[in-house]
Design an enzyme around this catalytic site. Structure first.
Site, short mmCIF file in Angstrom:
data_model
loop_
_atom_site.label_atom_id
_atom_site.label_comp_id
_atom_site.label_asym_id
_atom_site.label_seq_id
_atom_site.Cartn_x
_atom_site.Cartn_y
_atom_site.Cartn_z
N SER A 134 0.87 -1.18 0.00
CA SER A 134 0.00 0.00 0.00
C SER A 134 0.89 1.21 0.00
O SER A 134 2.04 1.15 0.48
CB SER A 134 -0.88 0.02 1.26
N TYR A 147 -2.03 0.87 10.81
CA TYR A 147 -2.03 0.25 9.48
C TYR A 147 -0.70 0.51 8.78
O TYR A 147 -0.06 -0.41 8.26
CB TYR A 147 -3.19 0.82 8.65
#
Length: 270
Positions: A134, A147
Site C-alpha cells: 500500500s 495500518y
C-alpha cells in the site's frame, strides 16, 4: 502448469488477481476465510481452483498453511500475499485486539508464508513472491498509524528478502496501490476512514491485478499503481514535516473526492 496461491482471494483485489492468473492458464490455490466468497470467485474462473479455508489472523491456521507450503504445495511457483485489514481510527481509540490484528494479518502472516515457501523455490532456482502492500507503507497519515506501521514493516522485510533471494533466481516484489475500489475502501468511506484516500484517482481491482502481473513477470522490487500517486507519497515520505502544514488542504480535496466516490455508488456522503 504454473501453480499460484493467492490469499484474500474471496473478493476485491484478490479475486481480480485470481481471474488474471486464470486467463494465463495457471493452476490456482485460493485462500480465504469465507467459503461462500471463494465459491463465488471460483464460479467465474475457467478452471476449477483448489480452495483453502484459512483464518490468517490465527497463528495455528497459518502454521497449517505453512506446513502445506513445505509439503504437498512445495512445487508452488507463485505466492501472492494479498489479504489485508484496516480499521480506521486514532491509535488511542483502537483497542489492543485491533492493533494486534493489523500486525498479524498485514505483516506477520505474509512473512511466515514467504519464509515457508522460500526454501523450495531456492532449491528449484525459480519462483515469485508478491505482496500487496500500500502507499500506506510509504507514507503514514493520521488515523491510519497502526495500518502504516504494519505496512512499513512489510515493506522493510520485502526490501531485505528481495536481496537475499535474488542470487537464487527467486523474485520478491511488493505492489503499492493508492486507493482501490474494494469493500474495504467503501467501509472506510462510510465509517470515518481517512479522506486522504480520495485525493487521487481511485483505482480498480483490475488495475492492481495488472500491477501484480508486472511484479510476477519482472521481479521488480516495487510496483506502484498509479505511478503519479507514488511520486507524491515518496516525496512526503522524504520530508514528513511538510505533511502537517499541507494537511488541511489535502483533507479538503480528499473530502471532495470521497463525496464523488460515494455519489457514483448512489450513496449519501453524510
Amino acid at each position: 502448469m504454473t501453480k499460484a496461491l493467492v490469499t484474500g482471494a474471496g473478493s476485491g483485489i484478490g479475486a481480480a488477481i485470481a481471474r488474471a492468473f486464470d486467463k494465463r492458464g495457471y493452476g490456482l490455490i485460493l485462500v480465504d476465510r469465507d467459503v461462500a466468497a471463494l465459491d463465488a470467485v471460483a464460479a467465474t474462473l475457467g478452471t476449477a481452483p483448489e480452495k483453502i479455508l484459512c483464518d490468517l489472523a490465527s497463528r495455528d491456521s497459518v502454521e497449517t498453511l505453512c506446513e502445506r507450503l513445505r509439503g504437498d504445495l512445495a512445487d508452488l511457483d507463485i505466492l501472492v500475499n494479498n489479504a489485508g485489514i484496516i480499521v480506521p481510527g486514532a491509535v488511542t481509540d483502537l483497542d489492543q485486539a485491533a492493533l494486534d490484528l493489523h500486525l498479524e494479518i498485514n505483516m506477520r502472516t505474509p512473512i511466515r508464508l514467504m519464509r515457508a515457501a522460500a526454501p523450495q523455490m531456492i532449491a528449484r532456482g525459480s519462483g515469485a513472491m508478491v505482496s500487496t502492500v500500500s502507499l500506506g507503507g510509504v507514507i503514514s497519515l493520521k488515523d491510519s498509524a497502526i495500518y502504516s506501521a504494519s505496512k512499513f514493516g512489510l515493506r522493510g522485510f520485502l526490501c531485505g528478502f528481495h536481496q537475499e533471494l535474488a542470487p537464487f533466481g527467486v523474485k520478491v516484489s511488493g505492489v503499492y496501490p493508492a486507493a482501490v475500489d474494494t469493500p474495504m475502501l467503501l467501509h472506510e468511506a462510510t465509517h470515518g476512514g481517512s479522506v486522504l484516500n480520495f485525493v487521487d484517482k481511485v483505482m480498480s481491482p483490475e488495475d492492481i491485478a495488472e500491477a501484480t502481473m508486472k511484479a510476477v513477470d519482472t521481479g521488480k522490487l516495487e510496483v506502484y499503481s498509479p505511478w503519479s500517486a507514488s511520486v507524491t507519497a515518496r516525496f512526503f515520505a522524504s520530508f514528513p514535516w511538510m505533511i502537517g502544514p499541507l494537511l488541511p488542504l489535502m483533507e479538503k480535496l480528499g473530502e471532495q473526492g470521497r463525496r464523488k466516490f460515494l455519489a457514483a455508488k448512489g450513496l449519501s456522503a453524510d
